[in-house]
Design a protein around this motif. Sequence first.
Motif, PDB file in Angstrom:
ATOM      1  N   GLY A  73       0.808  -1.214   0.000  1.00 40.73           N
ATOM      2  CA  GLY A  73       0.000   0.000   0.000  1.00 40.73           C
ATOM      3  C   GLY A  73       0.841   1.264   0.000  1.00 40.73           C
ATOM      4  N   LEU A  74       0.575   2.157   0.931  1.00 42.11           N
ATOM      5  CA  LEU A  74       1.253   3.456   0.995  1.00 42.11           C
ATOM      6  C   LEU A  74       2.458   3.453   1.932  1.00 42.11           C
ATOM      7  N   GLN A  75       2.960   2.287   2.283  1.00 44.21           N
ATOM      8  CA  GLN A  75       4.053   2.190   3.242  1.00 44.21           C
ATOM      9  C   GLN A  75       5.307   2.913   2.758  1.00 44.21           C
ATOM     10  N   ASN A  76       5.628   2.775   1.470  1.00 50.22           N
ATOM     11  CA  ASN A  76       6.836   3.419   0.941  1.00 50.22           C
ATOM     12  C   ASN A  76       6.724   4.941   1.003  1.00 50.22           C
ATOM     13  N   PHE A  77       5.534   5.463   0.736  1.00 48.32           N
ATOM     14  CA  PHE A  77       5.328   6.909   0.817  1.00 48.32           C
ATOM     15  C   PHE A  77       5.451   7.381   2.263  1.00 48.32           C
ATOM     16  N   SER A  78       4.880   6.605   3.182  1.00 50.19           N
ATOM     17  CA  SER A  78       4.959   6.949   4.596  1.00 50.19           C
ATOM     18  C   SER A  78       6.410   6.970   5.073  1.00 50.19           C
ATOM     19  N   ASP A  79       7.188   5.988   4.615  1.00 50.08           N
ATOM     20  CA  ASP A  79       8.606   5.934   5.006  1.00 50.08           C
ATOM     21  C   ASP A  79       9.366   7.156   4.499  1.00 50.08           C
ATOM     22  N   PHE A  80       9.021   7.600   3.285  1.00 50.93           N
ATOM     23  CA  PHE A  80       9.704   8.773   2.726  1.00 50.93           C
ATOM     24  C   PHE A  80       9.361  10.032   3.510  1.00 50.93           C
ATOM     25  N   PHE A  81       8.080  10.214   3.838  1.00 51.34           N
ATOM     26  CA  PHE A  81       7.670  11.408   4.582  1.00 51.34           C
ATOM     27  C   PHE A  81       8.276  11.439   5.987  1.00 51.34           C
ATOM     28  N   LYS A  82       8.551  10.260   6.545  1.00 52.05           N
ATOM     29  CA  LYS A  82       9.142  10.183   7.879  1.00 52.05           C
ATOM     30  C   LYS A  82      10.667  10.181   7.833  1.00 52.05           C
ATOM     31  N   ASP A  83      11.228  10.101   6.646  1.00 52.74           N
ATOM     32  CA  ASP A  83      12.684  10.058   6.489  1.00 52.74           C
ATOM     33  C   ASP A  83      13.308  11.335   7.045  1.00 52.74           C
ATOM     34  N   ILE A  84      14.438  11.200   7.722  1.00 56.78           N
ATOM     35  CA  ILE A  84      15.101  12.367   8.316  1.00 56.78           C
ATOM     36  C   ILE A  84      15.613  13.333   7.241  1.00 56.78           C
ATOM     37  N   TYR A  85      15.761  12.843   6.006  1.00 55.18           N
ATOM     38  CA  TYR A  85      16.265  13.693   4.935  1.00 55.18           C
ATOM     39  C   TYR A  85      15.148  14.332   4.112  1.00 55.18           C
ATOM     40  N   PHE A  86      13.897  14.053   4.431  1.00 52.10           N
ATOM     41  CA  PHE A  86      12.781  14.544   3.618  1.00 52.10           C
ATOM     42  C   PHE A  86      12.788  16.068   3.513  1.00 52.10           C
ATOM     43  N   GLY A  87      12.916  16.749   4.638  1.00 55.31           N
ATOM     44  CA  GLY A  87      12.912  18.212   4.629  1.00 55.31           C
ATOM     45  C   GLY A  87      14.061  18.782   3.829  1.00 55.31           C
ATOM     46  N   ARG A  88      15.246  18.198   4.004  1.00 56.08           N
ATOM     47  CA  ARG A  88      16.424  18.683   3.282  1.00 56.08           C
ATOM     48  C   ARG A  88      16.272  18.509   1.782  1.00 56.08           C
ATOM     49  N   LEU A  89      15.800  17.353   1.365  1.00 56.09           N
ATOM     50  CA  LEU A  89      15.636  17.066  -0.058  1.00 56.09           C
ATOM     51  C   LEU A  89      14.628  18.014  -0.693  1.00 56.09           C
ATOM     52  N   LEU A  90      13.494  18.199  -0.020  1.00 57.95           N
ATOM     53  CA  LEU A  90      12.453  19.077  -0.552  1.00 57.95           C
ATOM     54  C   LEU A  90      12.947  20.513  -0.625  1.00 57.95           C
ATOM     55  N   ARG A  91      13.628  20.949   0.420  1.00 61.52           N
ATOM     56  CA  ARG A  91      14.131  22.325   0.468  1.00 61.52           C
ATOM     57  C   ARG A  91      15.146  22.581  -0.645  1.00 61.52           C
ATOM     58  N   ASN A  92      16.125  21.698  -0.792  1.00 61.36           N
ATOM     59  CA  ASN A  92      17.164  21.901  -1.803  1.00 61.36           C
ATOM     60  C   ASN A  92      16.593  21.865  -3.219  1.00 61.36           C
ATOM     61  N   THR A  93      15.687  20.928  -3.472  1.00 63.41           N
ATOM     62  CA  THR A  93      15.090  20.822  -4.800  1.00 63.41           C
ATOM     63  C   THR A  93      14.329  22.092  -5.156  1.00 63.41           C
ATOM     64  N   LEU A  94      13.538  22.587  -4.218  1.00 65.00           N
ATOM     65  CA  LEU A  94      12.756  23.802  -4.472  1.00 65.00           C
ATOM     66  C   LEU A  94      13.656  25.032  -4.563  1.00 65.00           C
ATOM     67  N   TYR A  95      14.642  25.135  -3.695  1.00 67.40           N
ATOM     68  CA  TYR A  95      15.523  26.295  -3.713  1.00 67.40           C
ATOM     69  C   TYR A  95      16.238  26.425  -5.058  1.00 67.40           C
ATOM     70  N   ILE A  96      16.807  25.323  -5.534  1.00 68.43           N
ATOM     71  CA  ILE A  96      17.548  25.374  -6.797  1.00 68.43           C
ATOM     72  C   ILE A  96      16.614  25.708  -7.952  1.00 68.43           C
ATOM     73  N   ASN A  97      15.437  25.072  -7.985  1.00 62.65           N
ATOM     74  CA  ASN A  97      14.499  25.322  -9.079  1.00 62.65           C
ATOM     75  C   ASN A  97      13.955  26.743  -9.052  1.00 62.65           C
ATOM     76  N   VAL A  98      13.673  27.261  -7.856  1.00 60.54           N
ATOM     77  CA  VAL A  98      13.175  28.637  -7.753  1.00 60.54           C
ATOM     78  C   VAL A  98      14.256  29.624  -8.196  1.00 60.54           C
ATOM     79  N   LYS A  99      15.498  29.369  -7.832  1.00 56.06           N
ATOM     80  CA  LYS A  99      16.594  30.243  -8.276  1.00 56.06           C
ATOM     81  C   LYS A  99      16.757  30.195  -9.789  1.00 56.06           C
ATOM     82  N   MET A 100      16.613  28.999 -10.362  1.00 56.18           N
ATOM     83  CA  MET A 100      16.700  28.895 -11.820  1.00 56.18           C
ATOM     84  C   MET A 100      15.519  29.582 -12.496  1.00 56.18           C
ATOM     85  N   LEU A 101      14.358  29.571 -11.835  1.00 54.91           N
ATOM     86  CA  LEU A 101      13.190  30.265 -12.381  1.00 54.91           C
ATOM     87  C   LEU A 101      13.376  31.778 -12.325  1.00 54.91           C
ATOM     88  N   ILE A 102      13.869  32.266 -11.186  1.00 48.47           N
ATOM     89  CA  ILE A 102      14.018  33.712 -11.002  1.00 48.47           C
ATOM     90  C   ILE A 102      15.140  34.277 -11.874  1.00 48.47           C
TER      91      ILE A 102
END
Length: 317
Positions: A73-102
């Motif tokens: 089921g959704l176990q893999n998604f749950s594991d990703f959201f609980k991953d200690i690196y989730f915040g870092r990965l999301l932040r870096n991906t958005l930061y780089i893309n937003v900078k490339m957009l701007i």
Amino acid sequence: MSESISKGFIRVKKANRLMRIFVNIRKYPSLYLLAIPVVLWYVLFCYRPMYGIIIAFQRFVPNRGIWNSTWVGLQNFSDFFKDIYFGRLLRNTLYINVKMLIFGFPIPIIFALLLNEIRSTAFRRVSQSITYMPHFISSMIICGLMVDFCKTNGLLTSIFGLFGYERVNLLSRGELFQGLYVGMNIWQEFGWDSIIYFAALTAIDPVLYEAATVDGASRFRRMLHITLPGISGTVVILLILRIGNLMSLGWERVFLLYNPKIYETADIISTYVFRRGIIEFQYSYATAVGFFNSVVNVILLLCANYLSKRVSETSLW
């Protein structure tokens, strides 16, 4: 009664739409023939493999295959959201893309507008050719050049040294990675990305420029009131598509440039998927992360398209 009328209206509308398609095929058969390879490419390489998304909801084992692996089921998604690196990965991906957009999105537009004002055809062609060339250089070579430029005695390190920076490998400094990465991508792609704006500029009626010149409009005012409105539709469409890719960032270049010392600012979702899926053989987990990425991109695309339609009346559909 009203329901049957509405259903009849919908059927007539669909029939008219199909009729228009058939009429266009008969009227422009060569264009539709040219489109066949593109359609086949998307069907075979984009849509056909999508059934593999099923493993995002499984504990996939290659020996068992997709249909015989255990369903979680959704176990893999749950594991990703609980991953200690989730915040870092999301932040870096958005930061780089937003900078490339701007910083990256406006540069091809500005470049196209500036070249459009140049009277010398020879100079314009040479400038276009020089700025196009980096696009055709492979990512491996581009990243290799970047690594050399950022060494202790590299070109970029020497330039940074003139402004007081310590002469150390720039790629070992996490706070500089995102800026260096965005700058590298802009340098490689801005010339190529400007092609579509050059094409849009050719569709503007020259009579408008002549009339504005007769009325005494300066070159800047002609660009402001004729050129920019003339390509605004193209700009908006490409902006919508760019926003729809805010969660997408190719892993190859980041993977070739980063190192564990700067993971805090350089690690992104796609490189994380590569490590977990290819290196650590956690196929289901990596697929779930990639699927989450795609869903967020679709939501961003729909929101950007809706807002654009409300504000500018220009949209993808």
